[in-house]
Design a protein around this motif. Structure first.
Motif, PDB file in Angstrom:
ATOM      1  N   ASP A 500       0.825  -1.210   0.000  1.00 41.84           N
ATOM      2  CA  ASP A 500       0.000   0.000   0.000  1.00 41.84           C
ATOM      3  C   ASP A 500       0.859   1.260   0.000  1.00 41.84           C
ATOM      4  O   ASP A 500       0.611   2.194  -0.772  1.00 41.84           O
ATOM      5  N   PHE A 501       1.852   1.309   0.881  1.00 44.22           N
ATOM      6  CA  PHE A 501       2.665   2.529   0.917  1.00 44.22           C
ATOM      7  C   PHE A 501       3.539   2.651  -0.337  1.00 44.22           C
ATOM      8  O   PHE A 501       3.798   3.763  -0.809  1.00 44.22           O
ATOM      9  N   SER A 503       2.683   1.685  -3.342  1.00 41.49           N
ATOM     10  CA  SER A 503       1.796   2.130  -4.420  1.00 41.49           C
ATOM     11  C   SER A 503       1.556   3.631  -4.356  1.00 41.49           C
ATOM     12  O   SER A 503       1.276   4.275  -5.376  1.00 41.49           O
ATOM     13  N   ASN A 504       1.648   4.197  -3.162  1.00 41.17           N
ATOM     14  CA  ASN A 504       1.408   5.630  -2.999  1.00 41.17           C
ATOM     15  C   ASN A 504       2.675   6.471  -3.210  1.00 41.17           C
ATOM     16  O   ASN A 504       2.608   7.706  -3.146  1.00 41.17           O
ATOM     17  N   LEU A 505       3.813   5.834  -3.420  1.00 39.27           N
ATOM     18  CA  LEU A 505       5.046   6.576  -3.702  1.00 39.27           C
ATOM     19  C   LEU A 505       4.959   7.192  -5.094  1.00 39.27           C
ATOM     20  O   LEU A 505       4.195   6.720  -5.950  1.00 39.27           O
ATOM     21  N   GLY A 508       5.823   4.527  -7.546  1.00 40.66           N
ATOM     22  CA  GLY A 508       5.507   3.167  -7.147  1.00 40.66           C
ATOM     23  C   GLY A 508       6.745   2.341  -6.873  1.00 40.66           C
ATOM     24  O   GLY A 508       7.654   2.776  -6.145  1.00 40.66           O
ATOM     25  N   THR A 511      10.266   3.872  -7.579  1.00 41.45           N
ATOM     26  CA  THR A 511      10.706   5.046  -6.829  1.00 41.45           C
ATOM     27  C   THR A 511      12.126   4.818  -6.282  1.00 41.45           C
ATOM     28  O   THR A 511      12.430   3.768  -5.721  1.00 41.45           O
ATOM     29  N   GLN A 524       9.050   1.926   6.909  1.00 39.77           N
ATOM     30  CA  GLN A 524       8.961   1.562   5.494  1.00 39.77           C
ATOM     31  C   GLN A 524      10.200   0.766   5.057  1.00 39.77           C
ATOM     32  O   GLN A 524      10.087  -0.214   4.321  1.00 39.77           O
TER      33      GLN A 524
END
Length: 645
Positions: A500-501, A503-505, A508, A511, A524
């Motif tokens: 989830d985290f 995907s929000n970068l 993605g 990154t 993280q």
């Protein structure tokens, strides 16, 4: 003072190396013989061609303009009978020949200069690449306690500064040595063949230049040693500060660190300026000696030509063209002699660097692997520690008489105060170190008897000190499982509660995480590290404070995923949060490197021993703890150092 300074952290390694330069040429130079031969032959040809214009100029003056000698007779060293058939009759024909020879010398000389530079550069670059990669490969085989004694900046100095210094010697030094040697010998031969008496005048400063150069090298070497020592300290300080930039900022210590960097930088400045100041005095002094030789040659030769006979004890004749050639070649002769000082300096620096490099290559690895060692075969995943004792080589025993067995598929937790030896025990399983006594085995196979690659392929390790490489999130998850596809990567990230985290970068999974993962939070980074272990799908899983950098909610989610991951594989878990390991099949309680309790969570609570007291601390029941436990805890805390527990 020797160039091998006492401050050198690799002094012990250097002392074990015999004839490092001979080893450099025999082990690495032999593989690049072709480039070496091209460099040598091209150097000789280029230098000889460079001497032709002044020789032809002097010959043209005497044979063509003044017509005082035969054109064929004017070539030094070569017999007239060899040259005469190629000399055309008449002044115009000989003039055209002279021009043709000069044009040829410049044109062919340019080609040979290119070949010379190609040969030496290729020779140096090939060796530089081979040595750097071999040194790095050797570093990877060394045991961990070697790295514990060395700073990162010091290790980088070997791979960068020392290897580059070898490249400079093999390229610039060797190139200059052959170029100058050919020039000095060829010019000396030409001058002596023209007029040996005037040649002695031209060569008169040579002994003085040699003595002066030797003295310069003797003086400059300790200064260069100080420079190397100071630059090593500067690099270490900068590397240390850049690595701890977050701590510096959070403690508002920028000015303090600026002062410390200023101090080591000034030490480097002082040492470097001392060497520079000596060097910039040396070369003007050499120019004076060179000027003396040139002036003497000009005075004696000039009087000889003007008077038509040699002044004082000099006898014979000297033609104007010969005198011109003498003047031109004398200028080219003396200065190369001075440059030999630089070559000697480059050689000695390369000698010190090669000793450091080969000393590191020869560093014995404590983790020896038998040549015919079989691969580890994991069937059940049963792990046994049998009377294991280990210390880090400084006389202090870290763990002693450790014995326990973990059945295949079971989870064993290790708990105890900081410094009890928990991480050390697990590092022995992965052969980061070898036991001093006793053995560690997997399914009856001693870990020392199998190949290291197969052993570590069977184990995934999640450390409390999460390390991410510079690159993308995907690069770090697939590290060690480089051929994994996107589907497997995403599945591993989901299992580690990281998808989830990620995907929000911004990009993605693509990154960039920054240096050491600095763009991600501690939690993280830890979840990416866990995803890396999940993707590896190991037979044995080692969790060393795997959830230490996550919040309670994330820890709960990760723990749920880890429960599924550990269901069918042998798992070792170190945790200071005892709630995360209370469901382990077995719990080993350590204190001062020894096992003091062993059992399940409920059994250990019932024993009311160390484990029960640690549980009471985390439950907030500090008022009920016995005084003896509190006193021991205070004593241990006072003895803790920066080492691993």
């Amino acid at each position: 003072m020797s160039p091998d300074t006492d401050d050198d952290p690799f002094e012990d390694q250097k002392e074990r190396v015999d004839n490092p330069m001979r080893r450099l040429f025999s082990e690495y130079g032999r593989e690049n013989t072709f480039q070496f031969v091209v460099g040598v032959l091209a150097s000789i040809a280029a230098r000889v061609l460079d001497l032709l214009p002044p020789v032809i100029l002097g010959l043209a003056i005497d044979a063509i303009i003044r017509q005082e000698k035969s054109f064929a007779a004017g070539f030094p060293v070569l017999p007239e009978a060899w040259i005469a058939p190629f000399v055309p009759p008449g002044r115009s024909g000989q003039f055209v020949l002279a021009v043709g020879i000069i044009v040829f010398s410049f044109t062919a000389g340019a080609v040979f200069h290119w070949l010379r530079n190609w040969g030496w550069n290729s020779y140096a670059q090939q060796i530089q690449h081979a040595i750097r990669t071999d040194t790095y490969d050797r570093m990877q085989l060394l045991n961990m306690d070697f790295f514990a004694d060395k700073q990162t900046g010091e290790m980088m100095s070997i791979l960068s500064n020392d290897v580059n210094r070898l490249e400079r010697f093999l390229n610039d030094g060797m190139n200059s040595f052959f170029r100058l040697s050919v020039m000095v010998l060829a010019i000396a031969v030409v001058l002596i063949s023209y007029n040996w008496q005037l040649a002695m005048v031209a060569l008169l400063p040579v002994p003085l230049i040699a003595l002066f150069t030797w003295k310069f090298v003797d003086i400059i070497q300790p200064k260069y040693a100080d420079v190397r020592s100071s630059v090593g300290k500067l690099n270490s300080r900068l590397e240390n500060n850049l690595g701890g930039i977050q701590v510096i900022k959070t403690f508002n210590a920028e000015s303090h660190e600026s002062d410390r960097v200023d101090d080591v930088s000034m030490d480097y400045f002082d040492a470097n300026w001392d060497a520079i100041n000596t060097r910039i005095k040396f070369f003007p002094a050499l120019r004076i000696l060179a000027g003396i030789g040139f002036s003497l040659t000009f005075v004696v030769g000039g009087l000889w030509v003007i008077n038509g006979q040699g002044p004082g004890p000099f006898t014979g004749t000297l033609e104007i063209g010969e005198f011109v050639t003498f003047i031109l070649l004398t200028q080219q002769f003396v200065w190369p002699l001075a440059q030999f000082g630089q070559i000697i300096n480059m050689y000695q620096r390369a000698h010190a660097s090669s000793a450091r490099i080969f000393g590191l290559m020869d560093e014995p690895a404590r983790l020896a692997e038998q040549p015919d060692a079989p691969d580890l075969t994991v069937s059940e995943g049963r792990v046994e520690y049998d009377d294991v004792t280990f210390g880090y080589g400084d006389g202090e025993t870290i763990v002693e008489d450790i014995s326990f067995e973990v059945g295949g598929g079971e989870t064993l937790a290790l708990v105890g105060p900081t410094g009890a030896g928990k991480s050390t025990i697990l590092k022995l399983l992965m052969r980061m170190y070898d036991t001093d006594e006793g053995s560690v085995s997997i399914d009856g196979q001693n870990v020392r008897d199998v190949t290291l690659s197969s052993l570590r392929e069977s184990i995934a390790y999640v450390s409390q000190e999460t390390f991410l490489f510079y690159g993308t999130v995907r690069d770090n998850i697939t590290y060690g499982t480089f051929d994994a596809d996107d589907e497997d990567v995403i599945a591993a990230a989901k299992a580690a509660e990281a998808h989830d985290f990620i995907s929000n970068l911004p990009d993605g999974y693509d990154t960039k995480v920054g240096e050491r993962g600095v763009k991600l939070s501690g939690g993280q980074r830890q979840r990416v590290s866990i995803a890396r272990a999940i993707l590896k799908d190991p037979d044995i899983l080692v969790l060393d404070e795997a959830t230490s950098d996550v919040d309670t909610e994330t820890e709960m989610l990760i723990q749920r995923s880890l429960d599924s991951l550990t269901a069918d594989r042998t798992t070792f878990s170190i945790a200071h949060r005892l709630s995360t390991i209370k469901d382990a099949d077995q719990i080993v309680v350590l204190e001062d490197g020894r096992i003091v309790e062993f059992g399940t969570h409920d059994d250990l609570l019932g024993d009311n021993g160390l484990y029960a007291h640690l549980w009471g601390v985390q439950a907030g029941e500090t008022d009920q703890l016995p005084d003896e436990f509190v006193e021991r805890a205070a004593r241990r805390q006072a003895e803790i150092d920066a080492g691993d527990d």
